[in-house]
Design an enzyme around this catalytic site. Structure first.
Site: not given
Length: 130
Positions: A48, A51, A66, A96, A99, A102, A105, A109, A117, A119
């Site tokens: 991350c 953190c 993607c 995470c 901490c 974000h 997602h 698939d 997956r 992403c």
């Protein structure tokens, strides 16, 4: 149990770049094919960026087409999942566990063995090369 990292927005802003803050703390998204790791083949552990918690092993990374780094699994107990109803669709947000940053997602698939997956925004992670 993951040790929680708690900081104020002011502390996060002092430590992160504006783009890192936007993605990690404000749930932003970087442009596809623009991030540092979308096409990386390097061996190591992805941590991350907020953190330093270990999140993904490079052995689980795959080319999903993607435009973001994709993994078929996360290290045990390192990520949390939250329902995300933004943009008029239902998605599962990956954060995470330490901490609350974000990361991206997860979608159903991906390849075997998990069929998942993850992403992930490059700006949310950092590669610790072996």
């Amino acid at each position: 149990m993951v040790a929680k990292v708690l900081k104020s927005d002011a502390e996060w802003k002092a430590e992160l770049s504006p783009e890192e803050f936007h993605v990690l703390r404000e749930k932003g998204t970087e442009r596809p094919y623009a991030g540092e790791y979308w096409n990386s083949k390097a061996d190591g552990t992805y941590t991350c960026r907020g953190c330093g918690a270990e999140l993904f092993d490079s052995q689980t990374k795959f080319d999903s087409g993607c435009g973001w780094p994709s993994f078929y699994d996360a290290k045990p107990e390192t990520v949390e999942f939250h329902d995300d109803g933004t943009l008029g669709m239902h998605r599962i947000e990956v954060k995470c566990a330490a901490c609350g940053g974000h990361l991206g997602h997860v979608f159903p698939d991906g390849p075997a063995p998990t069929g998942q997956r993850y992403c992930i925004n490059s700006v949310s992670i950092k590669l610790e090369e072996k």
